[in-house]
Design a protein around this motif. Structure first.
Motif, PDB file in Angstrom:
ATOM      1  N   SER A   9      26.304  -1.731 -27.374  1.00 32.39           N
ATOM      2  CA  SER A   9      24.904  -2.052 -27.129  1.00 32.39           C
ATOM      3  C   SER A   9      24.024  -0.845 -27.440  1.00 32.39           C
ATOM      4  O   SER A   9      24.249   0.245 -26.905  1.00 32.39           O
ATOM      5  N   GLU A  56      20.753  -0.483 -26.682  1.00 33.53           N
ATOM      6  CA  GLU A  56      19.897  -0.151 -25.548  1.00 33.53           C
ATOM      7  C   GLU A  56      20.693   0.310 -24.331  1.00 33.53           C
ATOM      8  O   GLU A  56      20.275   1.221 -23.610  1.00 33.53           O
ATOM      9  N   ARG A  57      21.836  -0.320 -24.088  1.00 38.51           N
ATOM     10  CA  ARG A  57      22.584  -0.082 -22.853  1.00 38.51           C
ATOM     11  C   ARG A  57      23.585   1.068 -22.964  1.00 38.51           C
ATOM     12  O   ARG A  57      24.151   1.506 -21.965  1.00 38.51           O
ATOM     13  N   LYS A  58      23.836   1.527 -24.184  1.00 36.87           N
ATOM     14  CA  LYS A  58      24.681   2.692 -24.433  1.00 36.87           C
ATOM     15  C   LYS A  58      26.084   2.547 -23.843  1.00 36.87           C
ATOM     16  O   LYS A  58      26.590   3.429 -23.141  1.00 36.87           O
ATOM     17  N   HIS A  94      25.730  -4.505 -17.097  1.00 36.08           N
ATOM     18  CA  HIS A  94      25.402  -4.486 -18.522  1.00 36.08           C
ATOM     19  C   HIS A  94      26.280  -5.468 -19.293  1.00 36.08           C
ATOM     20  O   HIS A  94      25.812  -6.184 -20.186  1.00 36.08           O
TER      21      HIS A  94
END
Length: 425
Positions: free
Chosen positions: A299, A301-303, A339
């Motif tokens: 992801s 955005e979520r790293k 997440h």
């Protein structure tokens, strides 16, 4: 045996310290070159990061971690105890010298040079692994089905810029819509708007089984595995090296290879080298639920990253600087589940933290994102292979090929200058 290798008497002995994936790959390569090889490890095969990694052969990761774009985000990231990147407050003063070097490697010239070193290894990594799993008859543990980097809320111009950066760096990548991403991976959330599809990377569904397959081949071919803690490595003359263990064993060997990962600094110091190695504490949460994912999904955005495993679904990706002693911080593993639920809502809808298994392991990281691989300039019979940071699994097979070429005094497939231990002064 590789036709490029010079034949070696089977009486010549190499002792490898460290039985993670790096040490195992080197053990097999050196065996194939004709050496008698002994592996020494304090815990056993794949006891650390080699078993707990994300299982991702990440050849798309061509950019050094020292990225100037981090600077504006760094304060917020460090203050967030559950963010993807954190330094434990009590450890900050110890990590500061490493971070000063890390900042220096953000300079454009340094960053370009380091990226070239990363790409040189990445370009040959998959082929090297294909040869290694064939040797070990475990081809099923290497899946070449690519990976996805998914986006949810990122503006399209940023997505396009991200795609361009990979494409310009020579990475084989496709920019696809969220709809097309779900055609590839039906379990993905409807919130996924776009994805980068890296077609030339791979994964393993069981990193532990992969290491065990390597170890079994090594032992079947006459290799020796000792479960002992190495206290010292000394070179008393030009012909032999002495390795002493905590149990009192004294191993006299013709050559020694340090593959001790995050524990490499003190042994390198004994041999005359001060290396700026720091420990990244990586976390995963292993969930028993199985998805229909056929490749790793990261992801933007979520790293974090999700990898389908034989035992379920592995969630990984948070990094913490805190040294080798501090205990696991459960919350840093647990924060991955929300997440993952957002990306795989149906698969993990009823998943609970208590269903999963938390893990924390140590990644050996250099400030320039390059490993130390090669011969000691101070001892003709001492070699190093450590500091592979996030790409230990990816680089294990190719770094073993290159190291064995150096040990056997033949020309290496790529220039080894970027990975020399003396680059740190």
């Amino acid at each position: 045996m590789d036709s490029k290798m010079n034949p070696i008497s089977d009486k010549e002995r190499v002792t490898i310290i460290g039985a993670g994936v790096i040490g195992l790959a080197n053990a097999i390569a050196l065996q194939q070159a004709g050496f008698k090889v002994t592996l020494v490890d304090k815990e056993g095969v794949a006891a650390g990061a080699s078993s707990g990694n994300a299982g991702h052969f990440a050849t798309e990761q061509v950019f050094p971690l020292a990225d100037p774009a981090m600077l504006i985000k760094l304060p917020g990231m460090l203050l967030d105890p559950l963010g993807p990147f954190r330094i434990q407050p009590r450890y900050f003063h110890r990590a500061l010298p490493w971070f000063m070097r890390f900042l220096h490697n953000m300079l454009p010239s340094k960053r370009w040079t380091n990226s070239q070193g990363i790409k040189a290894l990445n370009q040959q990594s998959i082929a090297a692994w294909q040869a290694l799993v064939k040797t070990c008859q475990c081809e099923s543990l290497l899946t070449l089905n690519g990976s996805l980097l998914v986006f949810e809320t990122t503006p399209y111009d940023v997505i396009q810029k991200t795609y361009d950066s990979y494409a310009d760096a020579g990475v084989t990548v496709k920019l696809i819509s969220g709809h097309d991403a779900r055609l590839l991976e039906p379990d993905l959330s409807e919130n996924v708007s776009y994805a980068l599809y890296f077609t030339d990377v791979g994964h393993t569904e069981d990193p532990t089984a992969l290491c065990e397959a390597l170890a079994n081949t090594f032992i079947e071919r006459g290799g020796e595995l000792l479960l002992e803690t190495v206290n010292s490595v000394t070179s008393n003359d030009t012909a032999h090296i002495q390795v002493e263990t905590a149990a009192g064993s004294q191993i006299i060997t013709d050559k020694v290879l340090l593959c001790t990962g995050a524990w490499s600094k003190p042994l390198a110091k004994q041999l005359g080298f001060s290396v700026p190695l720091e420990t990244e504490r990586g976390y995963h949460l292993m969930m028993p639920q199985k998805s229909r994912l056929s490749r790793p999904v990261a992801s933007f955005e979520r790293k974090f990253i999700i990898t389908p495993m034989a035992q379920g679904t592995r969630l990984a990706g948070t990094v913490e600087f805190g040294g080798l002693v501090a205990p696991l911080v459960a919350a840093r593993a647990d924060c991955l589940l929300p997440h993952a639920k957002a990306l795989l809502p149906e698969v993990l809808a009823s998943a609970k933290i208590e269903d999963g298994q938390r893990w924390m392991g140590f990644r050996p990281s250099m400030p320039d994102s390059l490993p130390v691989v090669g011969r000691s300039p101070k001892h003709a019979n001492v070699f190093f292979s450590f500091g592979h940071q996030h790409l230990g699994l990816t680089w294990a097979a190719i770094s073993a090929q290159l190291l064995t070429q150096q040990v056997t005094d033949v020309e290496t497939d790529i220039a080894m200058h970027p990975y020399r231990i003396e680059r740190f002064g």
